[in-house]
Design a protein around this motif. Sequence first.
Motif, PDB file in Angstrom:
ATOM      1  N   GLY A  27       0.799  -1.219   0.000  1.00 35.18           N
ATOM      2  CA  GLY A  27       0.000   0.000   0.000  1.00 35.18           C
ATOM      3  C   GLY A  27       0.831   1.267   0.000  1.00 35.18           C
ATOM      4  O   GLY A  27       0.598   2.181  -0.799  1.00 35.18           O
ATOM      5  N   ILE A  28       1.832   1.338   0.880  1.00 34.08           N
ATOM      6  CA  ILE A  28       2.658   2.546   0.939  1.00 34.08           C
ATOM      7  C   ILE A  28       3.498   2.673  -0.329  1.00 34.08           C
ATOM      8  O   ILE A  28       3.750   3.780  -0.806  1.00 34.08           O
ATOM      9  CB  ILE A  28       3.559   2.548   2.201  1.00 34.08           C
ATOM     10  N   GLY A  29       3.900   1.535  -0.885  1.00 30.86           N
ATOM     11  CA  GLY A  29       4.653   1.574  -2.139  1.00 30.86           C
ATOM     12  C   GLY A  29       3.823   2.160  -3.264  1.00 30.86           C
ATOM     13  O   GLY A  29       4.304   2.996  -4.043  1.00 30.86           O
ATOM     14  N   TRP A  30       2.556   1.722  -3.358  1.00 27.38           N
ATOM     15  CA  TRP A  30       1.675   2.243  -4.414  1.00 27.38           C
ATOM     16  C   TRP A  30       1.411   3.725  -4.190  1.00 27.38           C
ATOM     17  O   TRP A  30       1.405   4.506  -5.146  1.00 27.38           O
ATOM     18  CB  TRP A  30       0.355   1.479  -4.400  1.00 27.38           C
ATOM     19  N   ARG A  31       1.196   4.117  -2.926  1.00 25.27           N
ATOM     20  CA  ARG A  31       0.894   5.516  -2.634  1.00 25.27           C
ATOM     21  C   ARG A  31       2.079   6.428  -2.950  1.00 25.27           C
ATOM     22  O   ARG A  31       1.905   7.539  -3.467  1.00 25.27           O
ATOM     23  CB  ARG A  31       0.518   5.668  -1.162  1.00 25.27           C
ATOM     24  N   ILE A  32       3.280   5.961  -2.656  1.00 21.42           N
ATOM     25  CA  ILE A  32       4.477   6.753  -2.938  1.00 21.42           C
ATOM     26  C   ILE A  32       4.648   6.960  -4.438  1.00 21.42           C
ATOM     27  O   ILE A  32       4.986   8.058  -4.895  1.00 21.42           O
ATOM     28  CB  ILE A  32       5.720   6.063  -2.344  1.00 21.42           C
ATOM     29  N   GLU A  33       4.394   5.922  -5.202  1.00 26.77           N
ATOM     30  CA  GLU A  33       4.587   5.998  -6.654  1.00 26.77           C
ATOM     31  C   GLU A  33       3.394   6.606  -7.390  1.00 26.77           C
ATOM     32  O   GLU A  33       3.525   7.027  -8.547  1.00 26.77           O
ATOM     33  CB  GLU A  33       4.885   4.596  -7.204  1.00 26.77           C
ATOM     34  N   HIS A  34       2.233   6.670  -6.723  1.00 26.03           N
ATOM     35  CA  HIS A  34       1.039   7.257  -7.336  1.00 26.03           C
ATOM     36  C   HIS A  34       0.372   8.225  -6.350  1.00 26.03           C
ATOM     37  O   HIS A  34      -0.775   8.021  -5.938  1.00 26.03           O
ATOM     38  CB  HIS A  34       0.039   6.166  -7.741  1.00 26.03           C
ATOM     39  N   PRO A  35       1.083   9.271  -5.974  1.00 30.62           N
ATOM     40  CA  PRO A  35       0.514  10.222  -5.012  1.00 30.62           C
ATOM     41  C   PRO A  35      -0.479  11.170  -5.679  1.00 30.62           C
ATOM     42  O   PRO A  35      -0.550  11.252  -6.909  1.00 30.62           O
ATOM     43  CB  PRO A  35       1.747  10.988  -4.522  1.00 30.62           C
ATOM     44  N   GLY A  36      -1.236  11.873  -4.844  1.00 29.72           N
ATOM     45  CA  GLY A  36      -2.125  12.887  -5.392  1.00 29.72           C
ATOM     46  C   GLY A  36      -1.324  14.065  -5.922  1.00 29.72           C
ATOM     47  O   GLY A  36      -0.205  14.321  -5.471  1.00 29.72           O
ATOM     48  N   LYS A  37      -1.867  14.780  -6.871  1.00 31.28           N
ATOM     49  CA  LYS A  37      -1.148  15.906  -7.481  1.00 31.28           C
ATOM     50  C   LYS A  37      -0.855  17.018  -6.488  1.00 31.28           C
ATOM     51  O   LYS A  37       0.095  17.784  -6.660  1.00 31.28           O
ATOM     52  CB  LYS A  37      -1.949  16.451  -8.663  1.00 31.28           C
ATOM     53  N   LYS A  38      -1.687  17.110  -5.450  1.00 30.14           N
ATOM     54  CA  LYS A  38      -1.514  18.177  -4.470  1.00 30.14           C
ATOM     55  C   LYS A  38      -0.573  17.794  -3.331  1.00 30.14           C
ATOM     56  O   LYS A  38      -0.223  18.634  -2.511  1.00 30.14           O
ATOM     57  CB  LYS A  38      -2.874  18.587  -3.892  1.00 30.14           C
ATOM     58  N   HIS A  39      -0.188  16.521  -3.278  1.00 32.61           N
ATOM     59  CA  HIS A  39       0.685  16.082  -2.185  1.00 32.61           C
ATOM     60  C   HIS A  39       1.670  15.040  -2.722  1.00 32.61           C
ATOM     61  O   HIS A  39       1.574  13.852  -2.419  1.00 32.61           O
ATOM     62  CB  HIS A  39      -0.149  15.498  -1.043  1.00 32.61           C
ATOM     63  N   LEU A  40       2.603  15.501  -3.530  1.00 37.56           N
ATOM     64  CA  LEU A  40       3.575  14.615  -4.157  1.00 37.56           C
ATOM     65  C   LEU A  40       4.548  14.039  -3.139  1.00 37.56           C
ATOM     66  O   LEU A  40       4.899  14.694  -2.157  1.00 37.56           O
ATOM     67  CB  LEU A  40       4.348  15.381  -5.236  1.00 37.56           C
ATOM     68  N   SER A  41       4.982  12.819  -3.397  1.00 38.77           N
ATOM     69  CA  SER A  41       5.964  12.188  -2.525  1.00 38.77           C
ATOM     70  C   SER A  41       7.367  12.677  -2.877  1.00 38.77           C
ATOM     71  O   SER A  41       7.608  13.218  -3.958  1.00 38.77           O
ATOM     72  CB  SER A  41       5.906  10.663  -2.678  1.00 38.77           C
ATOM     73  N   THR A  42       8.298  12.471  -1.948  1.00 36.54           N
ATOM     74  CA  THR A  42       9.688  12.856  -2.193  1.00 36.54           C
ATOM     75  C   THR A  42      10.250  12.118  -3.410  1.00 36.54           C
ATOM     76  O   THR A  42      10.989  12.693  -4.210  1.00 36.54           O
ATOM     77  CB  THR A  42      10.549  12.553  -0.966  1.00 36.54           C
ATOM     78  N   SER A  43       9.888  10.858  -3.560  1.00 31.59           N
ATOM     79  CA  SER A  43      10.384  10.063  -4.692  1.00 31.59           C
ATOM     80  C   SER A  43       9.922  10.640  -6.020  1.00 31.59           C
ATOM     81  O   SER A  43      10.689  10.705  -6.990  1.00 31.59           O
ATOM     82  CB  SER A  43       9.910   8.612  -4.553  1.00 31.59           C
ATOM     83  N   VAL A  44       8.664  11.066  -6.091  1.00 32.16           N
ATOM     84  CA  VAL A  44       8.141  11.645  -7.328  1.00 32.16           C
ATOM     85  C   VAL A  44       8.798  12.991  -7.606  1.00 32.16           C
ATOM     86  O   VAL A  44       9.127  13.322  -8.752  1.00 32.16           O
ATOM     87  CB  VAL A  44       6.612  11.793  -7.249  1.00 32.16           C
ATOM     88  N   LEU A  45       9.011  13.781  -6.557  1.00 31.42           N
ATOM     89  CA  LEU A  45       9.689  15.071  -6.728  1.00 31.42           C
ATOM     90  C   LEU A  45      11.111  14.872  -7.237  1.00 31.42           C
ATOM     91  O   LEU A  45      11.570  15.597  -8.131  1.00 31.42           O
ATOM     92  CB  LEU A  45       9.713  15.830  -5.398  1.00 31.42           C
ATOM     93  N   MET A  46      11.794  13.877  -6.697  1.00 31.22           N
ATOM     94  CA  MET A  46      13.158  13.597  -7.140  1.00 31.22           C
ATOM     95  C   MET A  46      13.185  13.091  -8.576  1.00 31.22           C
ATOM     96  O   MET A  46      14.163  13.311  -9.299  1.00 31.22           O
ATOM     97  CB  MET A  46      13.820  12.573  -6.212  1.00 31.22           C
ATOM     98  N   ALA A  47      12.129  12.422  -8.997  1.00 29.59           N
ATOM     99  CA  ALA A  47      12.057  11.947 -10.385  1.00 29.59           C
ATOM    100  C   ALA A  47      12.097  13.136 -11.350  1.00 29.59           C
ATOM    101  O   ALA A  47      12.745  13.079 -12.400  1.00 29.59           O
ATOM    102  CB  ALA A  47      10.790  11.132 -10.602  1.00 29.59           C
ATOM    103  N   ASP A  48      11.421  14.217 -10.978  1.00 31.14           N
ATOM    104  CA  ASP A  48      11.458  15.411 -11.821  1.00 31.14           C
ATOM    105  C   ASP A  48      12.862  16.008 -11.882  1.00 31.14           C
ATOM    106  O   ASP A  48      13.301  16.497 -12.930  1.00 31.14           O
ATOM    107  CB  ASP A  48      10.467  16.448 -11.293  1.00 31.14           C
ATOM    108  N   TYR A  49      13.571  15.969 -10.758  1.00 28.23           N
ATOM    109  CA  TYR A  49      14.940  16.479 -10.740  1.00 28.23           C
ATOM    110  C   TYR A  49      15.859  15.586 -11.561  1.00 28.23           C
ATOM    111  O   TYR A  49      16.813  16.071 -12.185  1.00 28.23           O
ATOM    112  CB  TYR A  49      15.454  16.580  -9.303  1.00 28.23           C
TER     113      TYR A  49
END
Length: 230
Positions: A27-49
């Motif tokens: 569950g936490i793995g899915w949430r981290i990789e598919h967060p809401g647009k208004k509350h992005l995870s650190t992993s998703v933010l780093m993907a943009d970087y």
Amino acid sequence: MTLADRIALFSTLDYVALALLFVCWLGIGWRIEHPGKKHLSTSVLMADYRRAWMNEMVTREPRIFDAQVLASLREGTAFFASTSVIAIGGTLALIGNAEKLGGVASEITLMDHPAIVWELKLMVVTLLLTNAFLKFVWSNRLFGYCSVLIASVPNDPGDPEAYPRARQAAEINVTLARSFNRGLRSIYFALACAAWLAGPVAFIAATLTTLVVIWRREFASHSRKILLNA
């Protein structure tokens, strides 16, 4: 001992704790990789970087800096892969001495269980560690792919192949980071699963604690605030 007899060795709370582990892990793995647009995870933010990094790499001359950064990050996957193998070996050794382990665990839990109970609990830990090892190995392999793609990017930013290949390298970079993070989460929950030796209550507490720690690091950490404010 039949399968029914083995199942009967565990209480309902044991099965609830085990189910909770897998629900929290997946569950936490899915949430981290598919967060809401208004509350992005650190992993998703780093993907943009990471994508921005590959974009900047096109115009950087020479690209020694990029190669060094990639090599230093790759060392992390090799380290954790080696650590996972050592941990798997140690766990298998404990399974081979389950009776001695059971004696120690019984003193903690004040409950006497047959060796098969400790062996099955440790097998779950081994399963999680094995998954972590496979994720780290695949991440390490993807680092190689990413290096080749970076080397194939033309030195001329005006070349029509430059930015498309840089985007390919970026997506491989993001994928390898995702695999690495999945491996880390497997290790986290393997450690939580080790608490099962102290009983289902300790197991549940360790699982929930691990879930909270991971959630905080991904959605409420100071580093995440820094990334958002950049």
